[in-house]
Design a protein around this motif. Structure first.
Motif, PDB file in Angstrom:
ATOM      1  N   GLU A 180       0.827  -1.205   0.000  1.00  7.42           N
ATOM      2  CA  GLU A 180       0.000   0.000   0.000  1.00  7.42           C
ATOM      3  C   GLU A 180       0.863   1.257   0.000  1.00  7.42           C
ATOM      4  OE1 GLU A 180      -3.546   2.158   2.628  1.00  7.42           O
ATOM      5  OE2 GLU A 180      -2.849   0.138   3.137  1.00  7.42           O
ATOM      6  N   SER A 181       1.903   1.268   0.824  1.00  9.18           N
ATOM      7  CA  SER A 181       2.795   2.423   0.877  1.00  9.18           C
ATOM      8  C   SER A 181       3.490   2.646  -0.468  1.00  9.18           C
ATOM      9  CB  SER A 181       3.834   2.229   1.981  1.00  9.18           C
ATOM     10  OG  SER A 181       4.763   3.274   1.990  1.00  9.18           O
ATOM     11  N   GLU A 183       2.520   1.664  -3.476  1.00 15.11           N
ATOM     12  CA  GLU A 183       1.571   2.100  -4.499  1.00 15.11           C
ATOM     13  C   GLU A 183       1.237   3.576  -4.346  1.00 15.11           C
ATOM     14  OE1 GLU A 183      -1.683  -0.581  -4.167  1.00 15.11           O
ATOM     15  OE2 GLU A 183      -0.713  -2.159  -5.370  1.00 15.11           O
ATOM     16  N   ARG A 184       1.101   4.034  -3.119  1.00 18.50           N
ATOM     17  CA  ARG A 184       0.813   5.452  -2.893  1.00 18.50           C
ATOM     18  C   ARG A 184       2.012   6.320  -3.297  1.00 18.50           C
ATOM     19  NH1 ARG A 184      -3.537   6.940   0.268  1.00 18.50           N
ATOM     20  NH2 ARG A 184      -4.791   5.228   1.097  1.00 18.50           N
ATOM     21  N   TYR A 185       3.191   5.858  -2.923  1.00 21.46           N
ATOM     22  CA  TYR A 185       4.413   6.591  -3.276  1.00 21.46           C
ATOM     23  C   TYR A 185       4.557   6.686  -4.795  1.00 21.46           C
ATOM     24  CZ  TYR A 185       9.441   7.690  -3.383  1.00 21.46           C
ATOM     25  OH  TYR A 185      10.661   8.265  -3.625  1.00 21.46           O
ATOM     26  N   ALA A 187       2.203   6.340  -7.060  1.00 22.51           N
ATOM     27  CA  ALA A 187       1.121   7.147  -7.624  1.00 22.51           C
ATOM     28  C   ALA A 187       1.414   8.626  -7.510  1.00 22.51           C
ATOM     29  CB  ALA A 187      -0.194   6.804  -6.933  1.00 22.51           C
ATOM     30  N   ARG A 188       2.032   9.012  -6.398  1.00 24.82           N
ATOM     31  CA  ARG A 188       2.379  10.417  -6.232  1.00 24.82           C
ATOM     32  C   ARG A 188       3.374  10.861  -7.292  1.00 24.82           C
ATOM     33  NH1 ARG A 188       6.327  13.042  -1.741  1.00 24.82           N
ATOM     34  NH2 ARG A 188       6.113  15.196  -2.411  1.00 24.82           N
TER      35      ARG A 188
END
Length: 264
Positions: A180-181, A183-185, A187-188
Motif C-alpha cells: 500500500e505504501s 503504491e501510494r508513493y 502514484a504520487r
C-alpha cells in the motif's frame, strides 16, 4: 513565495557560515498537491522552468554585485536591489534534477550539477544501453551555452561478498513489500508531470533509486565503471540498510574503484 532577492541573501549568508561549502538545489515542483499547501496551484511544466530561469538569473546577478539591480521581468521586479556580503567564491553551487528537454535547457544556463534518472527503468541491465544517449542529450544542451555540466545519477546498491548472497538479500527485501505504501508513493510520482518516471514501475520503488545495482563487490565496481563510460561524472549512492551496507561498500568496493582510477 520566496523572492529571488530573499533567497540570494540567505544563500550568501549560508555561504559565509559554511566557508563556501553551500549550494542550492533548485526544484520547480512536479506534484500538483504541493503548491496547494501554499495557497497556490501548480504552474505548467515549461512555464515553471521559465520562472526558474528568471529566478536564478536574478540571483546570479545579485551575487555578481556589479551594480545595484533594477529589473522588471515577467515574474519578478527589483529596484536598486543588492546582496551584501556577497558569496566568497563567485556564487554558491547550483544543482537541478531533470529528465526533460526544458529542464536540460534550464540547467545548461544555471546548474553546475545535473541529477538525472534512467529513461529506461531502474533495472541496470535494461537501462545501461539507453544512458549514453541520455547523457549526451544533457551535454548537447550545455554545448549551446558554452558550459560544461557534472552529470550525476542515483544507483541503489545491493552488495554482498558473492553475487548469490546479494541476489538472496535483494529477494528477501522485494518479496516482503509494504504494498500500500509503495503504491501510494509511486502514484504520487507518476501523478505529477515529471518526465523522469515514465519508464519506471511500482516494483522499482521497493528498493528505490534511479538505477539498481546488485552483486558482488566486483559486479558493483564493474557497473559503476560502466556508468562512467556512459558519460556520468559521479553517482549519489544509496543503500537499503544504510549503516552496514555503506560500511561494506567502503571496505570492499571503494578499493576496487580506486584501482580503476574512479575514486581517490
Amino acid at each position: 513565495h520566496w523572492h529571488p532577492l530573499r533567497l540570494a541573501r540567505f544563500a550568501a549568508t549560508a555561504d559565509h557560515i559554511s566557508g563556501g561549502r553551500f549550494g542550492l538545489n533548485i526544484v520547480t515542483g512536479y506534484d500538483a498537491r504541493e503548491p496547494l499547501m501554499f495557497g497556490m496551484t501548480r504552474i505548467q511544466h515549461d512555464e515553471r522552468y521559465e520562472r526558474a530561469d528568471e529566478f536564478s538569473a536574478i540571483m546570479e546577478d545579485l551575487w555578481a554585485g556589479e551594480a545595484d539591480l533594477t529589473y522588471d521581468g515577467r515574474f519578478y521586479q527589483l529596484d536598486g536591489a543588492y546582496v551584501s556580503p556577497r558569496p566568497q567564491f563567485g556564487r554558491p553551487i547550483l544543482v537541478s534534477a531533470s529528465a526533460s528537454p526544458r529542464g536540460f535547457e534550464y540547467a545548461a544556463h544555471h546548474s553546475d550539477i545535473v541529477f538525472t534518472s534512467s529513461p529506461a527503468g531502474a533495472d541496470f541491465n535494461g537501462a545501461i544501453d539507453a544512458l549514453p544517449a541520455h547523457v549526451e542529450g544533457i551535454r548537447a544542451a550545455y554545448a549551446e551555452t558554452g558550459r560544461t555540466p557534472k552529470v550525476i545519477i542515483f544507483p541503489l546498491i545491493v552488495c554482498k561478498k558473492t553475487r548469490a548472497e546479494a541476489l538472496a538479500y535483494r529477494e528477501a527485501i522485494v518479496s516482503h513489500p509494504d504494498t500500500e505504501s509503495i503504491e501510494r508513493y509511486f502514484a504520487r510520482h507518476t501523478g505529477g508531470d515529471a518526465h523522469g518516471w515514465k519508464q519506471h514501475d511500482a516494483a522499482d520503488r521497493i528498493l528505490g533509486g534511479h538505477l539498481q545495482i546488485t552483486g558482488s563487490p566486483q559486479d558493483v565496481a564493474d557497473a559503476i565503471e560502466r556508468l562512467k563510460e556512459a558519460g556520468f561524472d559521479g553517482i549519489q549512492i544509496g543503500f537499503y540498510d544504510y549503516g552496514p551496507d555503506l560500511d561494506f561498500f567502503a571496505e570492499h568496493v571503494q578499493p576496487l574503484l580506486a584501482e580503476r582510477g574512479l575514486r581517490v
